[in-house]
Scaffold this active site. Structure first.
Site, PDB file in Angstrom:
ATOM      1  CE  LYS A   1      -4.529   0.738   0.049  1.00  0.00           C
ATOM      2  NZ  LYS A   1      -5.512  -0.047  -0.715  1.00  0.00           N
TER       3      LYS A   1
ATOM      4  CG  ASP B   1      -7.035   3.406  -1.558  1.00  0.00           C
ATOM      5  OD1 ASP B   1      -6.932   2.194  -1.318  1.00  0.00           O
ATOM      6  OD2 ASP B   1      -7.597   4.190  -0.771  1.00  0.00           O
TER       7      ASP B   1
END
Length: 456
Positions: free
Chosen positions: A111, A151
């Site tokens: 991430k 995202d």
């Protein structure tokens, strides 16, 4: 040594450790794998200097947490939001590792992102930020190393700017990012994937736990939080199937539809959010008698009756108080479209309710299982890029349905086997999908690490 507090990551780790309790009791050698897997393989932090429209330099923090590559290249999104910090990205990368394992595809977990806020910025400012961000990030990623995606705050515009800079720097056109445009390497269904996949997962839960609340029935009442990509496509799929969507929300408040949202209204909300508008302003062009806006509130305490609740905004968006309100409203299924959408206290309320057995209680699905459709289609995009081809909308949708079905079955089986729950009372207790998802994902990652010599 006292480590700095990382509350979001510590919550995710505690949830996993608690879920693994019975499994580790029966398989104590795996404790060493848990000790090792909780530490990321690599954390990259860098500064991002960019020029605003007035010509002044601005600076943000950039991150990439490369958590685990035992199952494949690091895979996970890039979040652009002022709240981004190392704790949040570690929690997201940690969750991503096990989520990706549940898809059945060869992807590790990672991430990244920045505390940059795209809201209120011009296209030119966003482009200059993305160019600076990718100039550093490009050193650490690649189609067989680390494949980021979008995202929160990182949509098709930002992915396009990031990909363009990578292509210029490396002089190669490869599938190094997912969420690309369909005409230049993207996949059909990718924008819809998390929301659609969530509903495909929930349909299996409904069939087993409460078929009377089929999403094909207008009498089935569904509460959704958020109004971004995940919430929009979740709502559209429920409406397409025939269920009634009662709520959407954003960071400023909740919008409740007395008779349910229509497809046209959800599409208008999508247009509004694309322009960084708030749901409050939606009332200026909507029938005020059909909708009520509640500033500063989430939808969970606003609905007197709800059958299915789908948190689809951000982490920890359902508190213990709100969980109790949902139970009181008659909710039967709670499935996360967001990552770690429920607090640990809320999850405990749902899980204890489930243990009532029979027709009572709430069946809860954690985000690492129920929202894995997004990264699953990202994995399918990677496969298409490797083969230099594009599958049709129908082909990708069929593959997504199959992945979500298999993910559900894996969680159901592992939940039944490794919950360690006493069923001697004779009550039929639904297996814990929380424990099932955590145990199944952990075993797959841990076994791959062991075979590769990461623990013994």
């Amino acid at each position: 040594m006292v480590l700095p507090s990382e509350p979001e990551f510590e919550q995710a780790l505690q949830e996993l450790a608690q879920s693994l309790g019975y499994f580790l009791q029966k398989n104590p050698s795996y404790q060493k794998a848990l000790d090792i897997v909780q530490i990321p393989e690599r954390v990259i932090q860098f500064r991002v200097v960019w020029e605003d429209d007035s010509g002044k330099p601005q600076v943000n923090r950039g991150f990439r947490v490369q958590y685990n590559s035992a199952l494949g290249p690091y895979k996970g999104g890039l979040r652009l939001h002022p709240s981004v910090n190392l704790s949040i990205l570690k929690f997201l990368g940690f969750e991503q590792t096990f989520k990706n394992a549940l898809t059945g595809l060869n992807m590790g977990g990672g991430k990244g992102g920045s505390d940059f806020d795209p809201k209120g910025k011009s296209d030119a400012e966003i482009r200059r930020f993305c160019v600076s961000f990718m100039t550093e990030l490009s050193r650490h990623i690649g189609q067989d190393t680390d494949v980021p995606a979008g995202d929160i705050g990182t949509g098709s515009r930002e992915v396009g700017f990031l990909f363009g800079q990578y292509r210029k720097l490396r002089n190669e056109f490869v599938g190094v990012l997912t969420g690309k445009g369909n005409s230049w390497g993207g996949s059909y269904i990718r924008p819809e994937a998390t929301g659609y996949g969530l509903i495909y997962y929930v349909e299996h839960m409904i069939a087993k736990a409460c078929p009377e609340y089929s999403l094909t029935k207008p009498s089935t009442l569904v509460a959704i939080s958020g109004s971004g990509n995940v919430a929009q496509y979740t709502a559209l799929k429920v409406i397409e199937l025939g269920g009634t969507v009662l709520s959407l929300s954003d960071s400023k408040g909740s919008l409740i539809a007395k008779q349910g949202f229509t497809k046209d209204v959800v599409q208008k909300v999508a247009e509004l959010k694309a322009k960084s508008g708030s749901l409050e302003s939606f009332l200026s062009f909507a029938d005020e008698h059909a909708y009520t806006y509640y500033p500063g509130q989430r939808p969970w305490t606003l609905l007197p009756q709800v059958h299915i609740a789908l948190p689809s905004a951000t982490q920890n968006e359902v508190s213990a108080e709100e969980a109790n309100a949902l139970v009181k409203a008659g909710v039967r299924i709670v499935a996360e479209g967001s990552n770690m959408g429920c607090t640990m206290e809320a999850i405990k309320i749902f899980e204890n309710s489930r243990k009532q057995g029979g027709d009572g209680g709430v069946w809860y699905a954690p985000g690492k299982a129920s929202n894995c459709g997004g990264v699953a289609v990202s994995g399918l995009e990677m496969a298409q890029n490797s083969q230099r081809l594009t599958w049709t909308f129908e082909e990708v949708d069929a593959k997504l349905k199959g992945i979500m079905r298999e993910c559900y079955n894996i969680c159901l089986q592992a939940g039944a086997e490794w919950s360690g729950e006493d069923v001697s009372s004779g009550k039929e207790i639904l297996p814990s999908l929380l424990r099932g998802a955590n145990v199944a994902g952990f075993i797959k990652v841990a076994d791959a690490m062991k075979e590769q010599g990461d623990w013994w």
